[in-house]
Design a protein around this motif. Structure first.
Motif, PDB file in Angstrom:
ATOM      1  N   SER A 242       0.798  -1.216   0.000  1.00  0.00           N
ATOM      2  CA  SER A 242       0.000   0.000   0.000  1.00  0.00           C
ATOM      3  C   SER A 242       0.835   1.273   0.000  1.00  0.00           C
ATOM      4  CB  SER A 242      -0.931   0.007   1.218  1.00  0.00           C
ATOM      5  OG  SER A 242      -1.781  -1.111   1.193  1.00  0.00           O
ATOM      6  N   THR A 243       2.065   1.209   0.460  1.00  0.00           N
ATOM      7  CA  THR A 243       2.915   2.391   0.547  1.00  0.00           C
ATOM      8  C   THR A 243       3.893   2.394  -0.616  1.00  0.00           C
ATOM      9  OG1 THR A 243       2.770   2.332   2.960  1.00  0.00           O
ATOM     10  CG2 THR A 243       4.516   3.670   1.992  1.00  0.00           C
TER      11      THR A 243
ATOM     12  N   SER B   7      -7.225   8.435   6.902  1.00  0.00           N
ATOM     13  CA  SER B   7      -6.124   7.646   7.434  1.00  0.00           C
ATOM     14  C   SER B   7      -6.683   6.446   8.196  1.00  0.00           C
ATOM     15  CB  SER B   7      -5.281   8.507   8.377  1.00  0.00           C
ATOM     16  OG  SER B   7      -6.060   8.871   9.513  1.00  0.00           O
TER      17      SER B   7
ATOM     18  N   GLU C 210      -5.189   4.555  -2.680  1.00  0.00           N
ATOM     19  CA  GLU C 210      -5.049   5.614  -1.689  1.00  0.00           C
ATOM     20  C   GLU C 210      -6.186   5.491  -0.677  1.00  0.00           C
ATOM     21  OE1 GLU C 210      -4.878   9.421  -3.514  1.00  0.00           O
ATOM     22  OE2 GLU C 210      -3.463   8.801  -5.068  1.00  0.00           O
TER      23      GLU C 210
ATOM     24  N   ALA D  52       7.723   1.080  -0.773  1.00  0.00           N
ATOM     25  CA  ALA D  52       8.035   0.212   0.357  1.00  0.00           C
ATOM     26  C   ALA D  52       8.902  -0.958  -0.088  1.00  0.00           C
ATOM     27  CB  ALA D  52       6.751  -0.306   0.993  1.00  0.00           C
TER      28      ALA D  52
END
Length: 265
Positions: free
Chosen positions: A112-113, A214, A210, A116
């Motif tokens: 997801s990042t 959060s 995205e 990474a």
């Protein structure tokens, strides 16, 4: 899917039989082609912004042309943005998340990042699952230039899994490719089989790749909201989606009316 900065728990469900494997899908050929055309257009535009002012200053050597440096700066910025989009797209093409539905629980591998070095891996036995809330995610939004403008939004189902591990409430999301994806009903059937509490909200909390909110904000929403309504005990996603959305809007309308009557005069 929502990443968790903490390491994955040691519990493994690997020995449990697999019910379904949900892999993050690549864009179809049309949208891949559209992305290539769009990036090519941006690159050409950036080249014109930089090249034309430079050519004019070399050709005419007039101090009055110094104002065109503004366009050069804009072109360089646009070029940097374009390169960033290319790198981001290439990274996503090589790193796609997966969710594995097993008889003993759920396993995820979440890329997801962007950038990474390793994915976030989760093992969630059914005993740790507090509830699952079905909702929508935004796949893409197209800005319309005709008929007064506006936007055309394409959505798909998503299951938000709320679970308890390491003494705290956590969340991960299981995204599906479209409303016609039969895998949605496979997951819903298995969740019912294991007595997982199923809810529904029409409020979109995530975008493809995205998040609107959060991880903490999503957890806060589900911890405090009264908007979540029960998902029917029978029927699949397509059979219930329209009725659920109508019921949800009536429910949230009543909540807003109640909140209005509670306001001090």
């Amino acid at each position: 899917m929502t990443p968790d900065p903490r390491p994955a728990p040691e519990t493994s469900l690997t020995g449990s039989p697999v019910v379904h494997v949900l892999g993050e899908q690549r864009e179809n050929l049309f949208w891949r082609g559209a992305a290539v055309v769009g990036l090519f257009f941006l690159a050409v535009l950036a080249g014109l912004f930089v090249g034309v002012p430079v050519y004019l200053m070399i050709a005419f050597r007039s101090p009055w042309l110094l104002f065109t440096l503004v366009f050069v700066a804009a072109g360089v910025l646009l070029l940097v943005k374009t390169v960033g989009l290319v790198r981001r797209g290439a990274w996503h093409a090589r790193h796609r998340s997966t969710c594995t539905l097993r008889e003993a629980g759920i396993e995820t591998t979440e890329w997801s990042t962007v950038g990474a070095d390793a994915p976030v891996r989760r093992s969630i036995p059914w005993a740790d699952v507090a509830s699952v809330v079905a909702s929508y995610r935004t796949v893409r939004r197209i800005i319309l230039a005709q008929n007064g403008g506006g936007a055309l939004t394409e959505s798909a189902p998503v299951l938000h899994v709320l679970f308890d591990q390491d003494g705290r409430r956590q969340i991960t999301s299981v995204p599906f490719s479209s409303h016609q994806d039969p895998a949605v009903d496979t997951w819903i059937t298995e969740l019912r089989k294991h007595g997982v509490e199923l809810g529904y909200t029409a409020r979109a909390l995530s975008w493809k790749g995205e998040t609107y909110l959060s991880t903490e904000a999503q957890l806060g929403y589900f911890a405090t909201t009264e908007e979540v309504i029960p998902f029917p005990a029978t029927g699949g996603w397509l059979e219930n989606a329209v009725r659920l959305e109508n019921r949800w809007h009536r429910h949230t309308g009543r909540l807003q009316e109640q909140a209005g009557t509670d306001l001090p005069r």
